[in-house]
Design an enzyme around this catalytic site. Sequence first.
Site, PDB file in Angstrom:
ATOM      1  N   GLU A  43       0.856  -1.216   0.000  1.00 34.88           N
ATOM      2  CA  GLU A  43       0.000   0.000   0.000  1.00 34.88           C
ATOM      3  C   GLU A  43       0.885   1.257   0.000  1.00 34.88           C
ATOM      4  O   GLU A  43       0.554   2.266   0.616  1.00 34.88           O
ATOM      5  CB  GLU A  43      -0.946   0.033   1.213  1.00 34.88           C
ATOM      6  CG  GLU A  43      -1.868  -1.156   1.352  1.00 34.88           C
ATOM      7  CD  GLU A  43      -3.047  -1.170   0.381  1.00 34.88           C
ATOM      8  OE1 GLU A  43      -3.248  -0.184  -0.350  1.00 34.88           O
ATOM      9  OE2 GLU A  43      -3.756  -2.186   0.343  1.00 34.88           O
TER      10      GLU A  43
HETATM   11  C1  LIG Z   1       3.205  -9.760   0.277  1.00 31.91           C
HETATM   12  C2  LIG Z   1       3.103  -8.682  -0.751  1.00 31.91           C
HETATM   13  C3  LIG Z   1       1.879  -8.451  -1.374  1.00 31.91           C
HETATM   14  C4  LIG Z   1       1.767  -7.478  -2.364  1.00 31.91           C
HETATM   15  N1  LIG Z   1       0.569  -7.313  -3.017  1.00 31.91           N
HETATM   16  C5  LIG Z   1       0.507  -6.492  -4.087  1.00 31.91           C
HETATM   17  C6  LIG Z   1      -0.697  -6.432  -4.877  1.00 31.91           C
HETATM   18  O1  LIG Z   1      -1.700  -7.083  -4.585  1.00 31.91           O
HETATM   19  N2  LIG Z   1      -0.680  -5.642  -5.984  1.00 31.91           N
HETATM   20  C7  LIG Z   1       0.401  -4.897  -6.333  1.00 31.91           C
HETATM   21  O2  LIG Z   1       0.331  -4.210  -7.342  1.00 31.91           O
HETATM   22  N3  LIG Z   1       1.549  -4.915  -5.597  1.00 31.91           N
HETATM   23  C8  LIG Z   1       1.620  -5.699  -4.499  1.00 31.91           C
HETATM   24  N4  LIG Z   1       2.790  -5.756  -3.757  1.00 31.91           N
HETATM   25  C9  LIG Z   1       3.931  -4.962  -4.163  1.00 31.91           C
HETATM   26  C10 LIG Z   1       4.222  -3.821  -3.214  1.00 31.91           C
HETATM   27  O3  LIG Z   1       3.248  -2.832  -3.379  1.00 31.91           O
HETATM   28  C11 LIG Z   1       5.635  -3.318  -3.511  1.00 31.91           C
HETATM   29  O4  LIG Z   1       6.527  -4.328  -3.083  1.00 31.91           O
HETATM   30  C12 LIG Z   1       5.942  -2.014  -2.823  1.00 31.91           C
HETATM   31  O5  LIG Z   1       5.181  -0.977  -3.391  1.00 31.91           O
HETATM   32  C13 LIG Z   1       7.413  -1.653  -2.904  1.00 31.91           C
HETATM   33  O6  LIG Z   1       7.872  -1.712  -4.197  1.00 31.91           O
HETATM   34  P1  LIG Z   1       9.220  -2.520  -4.557  1.00 31.91           P
HETATM   35  O7  LIG Z   1       9.086  -3.850  -3.915  1.00 31.91           O
HETATM   36  O8  LIG Z   1       9.464  -2.454  -6.007  1.00 31.91           O
HETATM   37  O9  LIG Z   1      10.330  -1.735  -3.828  1.00 31.91           O
HETATM   38  P2  LIG Z   1      11.158  -0.513  -4.418  1.00 31.91           P
HETATM   39  O10 LIG Z   1      10.226   0.455  -5.052  1.00 31.91           O
HETATM   40  O11 LIG Z   1      12.287  -1.011  -5.210  1.00 31.91           O
HETATM   41  O12 LIG Z   1      11.694   0.101  -3.070  1.00 31.91           O
HETATM   42  C14 LIG Z   1      12.839  -0.428  -2.367  1.00 31.91           C
HETATM   43  C15 LIG Z   1      13.150   0.535  -1.231  1.00 31.91           C
HETATM   44  O13 LIG Z   1      13.456   1.828  -1.786  1.00 31.91           O
HETATM   45  C16 LIG Z   1      12.554   2.781  -1.255  1.00 31.91           C
HETATM   46  N5  LIG Z   1      12.203   3.747  -2.292  1.00 31.91           N
HETATM   47  C17 LIG Z   1      11.690   3.512  -3.517  1.00 31.91           C
HETATM   48  N6  LIG Z   1      11.451   4.672  -4.156  1.00 31.91           N
HETATM   49  C18 LIG Z   1      11.848   5.653  -3.316  1.00 31.91           C
HETATM   50  C19 LIG Z   1      11.860   7.068  -3.398  1.00 31.91           C
HETATM   51  N7  LIG Z   1      11.376   7.730  -4.453  1.00 31.91           N
HETATM   52  N8  LIG Z   1      12.351   7.746  -2.344  1.00 31.91           N
HETATM   53  C20 LIG Z   1      12.812   7.114  -1.251  1.00 31.91           C
HETATM   54  N9  LIG Z   1      12.813   5.787  -1.107  1.00 31.91           N
HETATM   55  C21 LIG Z   1      12.325   5.061  -2.133  1.00 31.91           C
HETATM   56  C22 LIG Z   1      11.344   2.015  -0.775  1.00 31.91           C
HETATM   57  O14 LIG Z   1      10.637   2.700   0.223  1.00 31.91           O
HETATM   58  C23 LIG Z   1      11.970   0.721  -0.276  1.00 31.91           C
HETATM   59  O15 LIG Z   1      12.426   0.907   1.028  1.00 31.91           O
HETATM   60  C24 LIG Z   1       2.898  -6.694  -2.725  1.00 31.91           C
HETATM   61  C25 LIG Z   1       4.109  -6.890  -2.069  1.00 31.91           C
HETATM   62  C26 LIG Z   1       4.220  -7.872  -1.101  1.00 31.91           C
HETATM   63  C27 LIG Z   1       5.546  -8.083  -0.431  1.00 31.91           C
END
Ligand SMILES: Cc1cc2nc3c(=O)[nH]c(=O)nc-3n(C[C@H](O)[C@H](O)[C@H](O)COP(=O)(O)OP(=O)(O)OC[C@H]3O[C@@H](n4cnc5c(N)ncnc54)[C@H](O)[C@@H]3O)c2cc1C
Length: 597
Positions: A407
């Site tokens: 979220e």
């Molecule tokens: C169990 C689970 C269920 C999920 N369910 C869904 C779902 O139903 N539908 C869906 O679409 N997604 C889903 N997700 C995905 C989830 O929304 C993403 O994992 C999340 O938004 C983070 O994205 P990422 O994993 O690519 O991390 P990244 O975007 O790569 O982030 C990695 C780190 O960098 C930080 N970061 C990234 N951008 C910035 C910035 N601009 N400034 C500062 N820090 C930053 C983040 O906060 C994090 O700490 C799910 C994930 C999990 C683990």
Amino acid sequence: MASVTATPDIEIHGGSFLIEERTPNEVFTPEDFTEQHLLIAKTAEEFADKEIVPNIEKLERKDFTIMRDLVRKAGELGLSGVDIPEQYGGMQLDKVTSALIADRLSKYGSFSATWGAHTCIGTLPIVYFGTQDQKKKYLPGLASGETVGAYALSESSSASDALNCRTRAQLSADGKYYVLNGEKMWITNAGFADVFIVFAKVDGEKFTAFIIERNFPGFAPGNEEHKMGIRGSSTCPLILNDCKVPAENVLGDIGKGHVIAFNVLNVGRFKLGAGCVGSARNCLESAIAYAKQRKAFGKTIADFGLIREKLANMAIGIFVGEAMAYRNVGMMDSAIARLGDHQSDMNKVRKVIDEYAVECSILKVWGSEFLNYVVDEMVQIYGGYGFVEEYPAERIYRDSRVNRIFEGTNEINRLVITGFLLKRAMSGHLPLMSAIKKLLDEVLAGTRDDSTGGDFSEERRLVSNAKKVALFAAGIASQKYMQAIQNEQEIMAAIANMTIETYAMESALLRARKMALHNDGPTSSVSIAATRVYLMDAMERIESAAKTVLAAASDGDDLRQQLAVLRRLCKYELFNRIALRQIVAQRVIESGKFVTA
Ligand SMILES: Cc1cc2nc3c(=O)[nH]c(=O)nc-3n(C[C@H](O)[C@H](O)[C@H](O)COP(=O)(O)OP(=O)(O)OC[C@H]3O[C@@H](n4cnc5c(N)ncnc54)[C@H](O)[C@@H]3O)c2cc1C
């Protein structure tokens, strides 16, 4: 629409808590729950206790037949259609009810994630943006739980940065289909959902939402992820290989997918926050029960000051979290009620919810971090038993961690909080800049009057000063960086932290004042003790965040002068926090659960 909110008919803008003062009767608190609210809360809690909890072991082994069955049963009980209009099989109740169900269902993280993805992000895009035909076709099944929804925004290379997605959609030569190619990642419910909201770029450019059914050709879920927690929920990638999607399944406007993607997250965030508070309440109950029977050094561990302190901190946070969660949704319900005859216009409803995007992000960040604190302390109270699978603390500890990731990560939500407030300030939607200017002029000239008077005068002065500190530090930082403040992430996050704490402090105090006004007499009650402890702790965190901002934005004599102002604003009468926590601990230990008086 069966709105049962108790908040009055006043217009409160999102984010205005920083510059306006509210009275206790202007906010909704759990003490305002109606009989209807309490009845639905009881239904949700009984469903969780009788249907979900006994199945946890099987669900942890990914028995998705049981999970699907639970989603259907929740639908039958009316727990899944609260945000869906009646004409499409839902109940369209108020947002207090929505939050309350999420709160009371939260006995098992995997079910909360499954049900949350189904009822929020998997269903609301159709509620808010669907055509009549799309609503007629999909919503009745989603409301009843006969069909299960999912939401596919994230990809392996872009999730926080979701608009940068690689999935492509191309209109077929005959104009009847879009052909989608790409891969989505981490999709909750993907292993068994029937209806998916999938985002892709039309012609590689126009970010657009589509409704995809599981049996569309070219659509296939990948393998289940092996996760740290919420193991009973399904999380898979989705593979779209020349997936044929009928043109009428475009959701909303081509190129406007971002409006859908981000709008529904507001509801996801307030429900997640409310669910975290509910989950913390369950953890407290479990921790009290354990602490009362575990013996060490000839006593039960519930008699030790350090264990009582932990239990008190959990209860204090629950008091504050409830105050924030239900204040949020109460504001939304008031604003929706003001739509009058247009309350069934879902486009207008979602715009009302968007007004409170800052408060939704605040609740998501605060709730998920508070729950992480609570589960960690729960493990600690269980000691060695907290670390082994046979006892509940171990699973709950793992399950809670993801709340800070999905979220919108908490980093992204912190940037949203400050970014949104600054945007509103710049556009004149929220008169933040004039409030900051007035405050800076007054505090730097030393003419500010900090007195409040009346009931809870010291606590009210603390909250009022917390707002001033947040505005003061934000004002100094925006003077230095102007628009470029957006690039100063640490400062943006520190401002968000002060904003979050300010909202938490004020919500707790308004709740305590309301309780004192209506039914709570003696000053020794849990509500007052909890509020005092939280206010003092939070003020220290705010002072620390303000120092970080000021030291980054100023130096020399300017900084010295600003720190002198800060010291003045952060002065408060020191209450005995140990004694106050003892009051809270004693009451919750005696009661065996969270209580407010
Ligand atoms: C169990 C689970 C269920 C999920 N369910 C869904 C779902 O139903 N539908 C869906 O679409 N997604 C889903 N997700 C995905 C989830 O929304 C993403 O994992 C999340 O938004 C983070 O994205 P990422 O994993 O690519 O991390 P990244 O975007 O790569 O982030 C990695 C780190 O960098 C930080 N970061 C990234 N951008 C910035 C910035 N601009 N400034 C500062 N820090 C930053 C983040 O906060 C994090 O700490 C799910 C994930 C999990 C683990």
